[in-house]
Design a protein around this motif. Structure first.
Motif, mmCIF file in Angstrom:
data_model
loop_
_atom_site.group_PDB
_atom_site.id
_atom_site.type_symbol
_atom_site.label_atom_id
_atom_site.label_comp_id
_atom_site.label_asym_id
_atom_site.label_seq_id
_atom_site.Cartn_x
_atom_site.Cartn_y
_atom_site.Cartn_z
ATOM 1 N N ASP A 1 0.790 -1.087 0.131
ATOM 2 C CA ASP A 1 0.032 -0.064 -0.030
ATOM 3 C C ASP A 1 0.653 1.326 -0.022
ATOM 4 O O ASP A 1 0.474 2.277 -0.709
ATOM 5 N N LEU A 2 1.838 1.185 0.764
ATOM 6 C CA LEU A 2 2.729 2.378 0.720
ATOM 7 C C LEU A 2 3.846 2.547 -0.466
ATOM 8 O O LEU A 2 4.043 3.871 -0.814
ATOM 9 N N THR A 3 4.234 1.629 -1.016
ATOM 10 C CA THR A 3 5.221 1.708 -2.179
ATOM 11 C C THR A 3 4.477 1.174 -3.338
ATOM 12 O O THR A 3 5.105 1.573 -4.257
ATOM 13 N N GLY A 4 3.546 0.492 -3.568
ATOM 14 C CA GLY A 4 3.066 -0.200 -4.851
ATOM 15 C C GLY A 4 4.054 -1.570 -5.073
ATOM 16 O O GLY A 4 3.832 -2.186 -6.242
ATOM 17 N N GLY A 5 4.796 -2.015 -4.157
ATOM 18 C CA GLY A 5 5.752 -3.014 -4.522
ATOM 19 C C GLY A 5 5.380 -4.209 -3.294
ATOM 20 O O GLY A 5 5.251 -3.700 -1.994
ATOM 21 N N LEU A 6 5.216 -5.290 -3.791
ATOM 22 C CA LEU A 6 5.146 -6.416 -2.608
ATOM 23 C C LEU A 6 6.363 -7.039 -2.348
ATOM 24 O O LEU A 6 7.154 -7.342 -3.294
ATOM 25 N N VAL A 7 6.539 -7.063 -0.999
ATOM 26 C CA VAL A 7 7.872 -7.407 -0.344
ATOM 27 C C VAL A 7 7.416 -8.710 0.581
ATOM 28 O O VAL A 7 6.557 -8.592 1.213
ATOM 29 N N GLU A 8 8.211 -9.677 0.412
ATOM 30 C CA GLU A 8 8.183 -10.834 1.446
ATOM 31 C C GLU A 8 9.031 -10.525 2.652
ATOM 32 O O GLU A 8 10.349 -10.375 2.192
ATOM 33 N N PHE A 9 8.554 -10.575 3.894
ATOM 34 C CA PHE A 9 9.272 -10.282 4.960
ATOM 35 C C PHE A 9 9.665 -11.616 5.592
ATOM 36 O O PHE A 9 8.754 -12.639 6.016
ATOM 37 N N ARG A 10 10.809 -12.176 5.509
ATOM 38 C CA ARG A 10 11.055 -13.351 6.378
ATOM 39 C C ARG A 10 11.490 -12.822 7.508
ATOM 40 O O ARG A 10 11.363 -11.652 8.233
ATOM 41 N N LYS A 11 11.382 -13.730 8.713
ATOM 42 C CA LYS A 11 11.319 -13.543 10.083
ATOM 43 C C LYS A 11 12.538 -12.866 10.555
ATOM 44 O O LYS A 11 13.827 -13.577 10.269
ATOM 45 N N GLY A 12 12.510 -11.639 11.089
ATOM 46 C CA GLY A 12 13.694 -10.757 11.525
ATOM 47 C C GLY A 12 14.294 -10.023 10.230
ATOM 48 O O GLY A 12 15.118 -9.050 10.272
ATOM 49 N N GLY A 13 13.450 -9.801 8.913
ATOM 50 C CA GLY A 13 13.687 -9.048 8.010
ATOM 51 C C GLY A 13 13.093 -7.606 8.080
ATOM 52 O O GLY A 13 12.241 -7.450 8.860
ATOM 53 N N VAL A 14 13.849 -6.569 7.400
ATOM 54 C CA VAL A 14 13.608 -5.328 7.688
ATOM 55 C C VAL A 14 13.377 -4.578 6.275
ATOM 56 O O VAL A 14 14.400 -4.796 5.605
ATOM 57 N N ALA A 15 12.470 -3.604 6.124
ATOM 58 C CA ALA A 15 12.404 -2.935 5.130
ATOM 59 C C ALA A 15 12.496 -1.381 5.468
ATOM 60 O O ALA A 15 11.935 -1.005 6.586
ATOM 61 N N VAL A 16 13.157 -0.517 4.787
ATOM 62 C CA VAL A 16 13.223 1.035 5.030
ATOM 63 C C VAL A 16 12.313 1.647 4.026
ATOM 64 O O VAL A 16 12.802 1.443 2.825
ATOM 65 N N ILE A 17 11.460 2.053 4.285
ATOM 66 C CA ILE A 17 10.662 2.973 3.534
ATOM 67 C C ILE A 17 10.441 4.731 3.982
ATOM 68 O O ILE A 17 10.564 4.931 4.916
ATOM 69 N N GLU A 18 10.614 5.107 2.916
ATOM 70 C CA GLU A 18 10.715 6.463 2.968
ATOM 71 C C GLU A 18 9.493 7.238 2.416
ATOM 72 O O GLU A 18 9.023 6.809 1.475
ATOM 73 N N LEU A 19 8.778 7.875 3.226
ATOM 74 C CA LEU A 19 7.593 8.634 2.869
ATOM 75 C C LEU A 19 7.407 10.091 2.742
ATOM 76 O O LEU A 19 8.010 10.741 3.369
ATOM 77 N N ASP A 20 6.789 10.389 1.466
ATOM 78 C CA ASP A 20 6.332 11.519 1.357
ATOM 79 C C ASP A 20 5.008 11.810 1.565
ATOM 80 O O ASP A 20 3.876 11.750 0.663
ATOM 81 N N GLY A 21 4.582 11.979 2.851
ATOM 82 C CA GLY A 21 3.059 11.960 3.350
ATOM 83 C C GLY A 21 2.636 10.510 3.431
ATOM 84 O O GLY A 21 3.195 9.484 3.070
ATOM 85 N N VAL A 22 1.516 10.480 4.459
ATOM 86 C CA VAL A 22 1.313 9.247 4.988
ATOM 87 C C VAL A 22 -0.083 9.081 3.990
ATOM 88 O O VAL A 22 -1.318 9.467 4.373
ATOM 89 N N ARG A 23 0.147 8.257 2.856
ATOM 90 C CA ARG A 23 -1.084 7.940 1.825
ATOM 91 C C ARG A 23 -0.568 6.691 1.011
ATOM 92 O O ARG A 23 0.683 6.500 0.941
ATOM 93 N N ARG A 24 -1.503 6.314 0.431
ATOM 94 C CA ARG A 24 -1.276 5.089 -0.256
ATOM 95 C C ARG A 24 -0.333 5.685 -1.588
ATOM 96 O O ARG A 24 -0.639 6.665 -2.173
#
Length: 157
Positions: free
Chosen positions: A114-137
């Protein structure tokens, strides 16, 4: 961030989902991964949030220890969390530039989508860093994705 490796659920193990804890190996791996996160020097974290489920609280506690932060339990990060809950949570922290959250699958994948338009699989202990330009889809850009193995490699160096 997704919680670390936890005990299996179910009657055979006597664990209810909310009370599943990190396994000894899961806690050990998270400690190394937390050192890896600290080594990344992603900048100061203003708030570290965690789902109330035990495995997330333990994971956030380990990561918080490496970053010098006390995790804050956030009920809205319970399993089933989606974009709407993340938007509310971020609205509750308007002065925070960097918010880290420990949650569950598949919630984190859906929120990232929803935030980036890309689907990411999170393994246990995995981390994604997302930079937001406003809290919107669609208002975010995936800056980095760290697998548990990559974080352990950085934390072991």
């Amino acid at each position: 961030m997704r919680h670390g490796i936890a005990d299996d659920a179910g009657p055979a193990n006597g664990f209810q989902d909310a009370h599943r804890s990190l396994t000894p190996e899961g806690a050990k791996r998270m400690a190394v991964q937390a050192r890896g996160l600290a080594a990344l020097k992603l900048g100061p974290v203003d708030v570290l949030l965690s789902s109330p489920l035990l495995r997330c609280a333990q994971t956030a506690g380990i990561v918080g220890g490496a970053l010098g932060l006390e995790p804050v339990i956030e009920e809205r990060l319970s399993p089933g969390a989606r974009f709407e809950e993340i938007a509310e949570i971020l609205d509750d922290h308007p002065d925070a530039d960097r918010v880290w959250a420990c949650g569950h699958q598949p919630d984190l994948s859906y929120i990232t989508l929803d935030l980036t338009g890309g689907l990411v699989e999170f393994r246990k202990g995995g981390v994604a860093v997302i930079e937001l330009d406003g809290v919107r889809r669609g208002g975010g850009c995936l800056q980095a994705l760290f697998t548990p193995a990559s974080l352990r490699a950085m934390g072991s160096a």
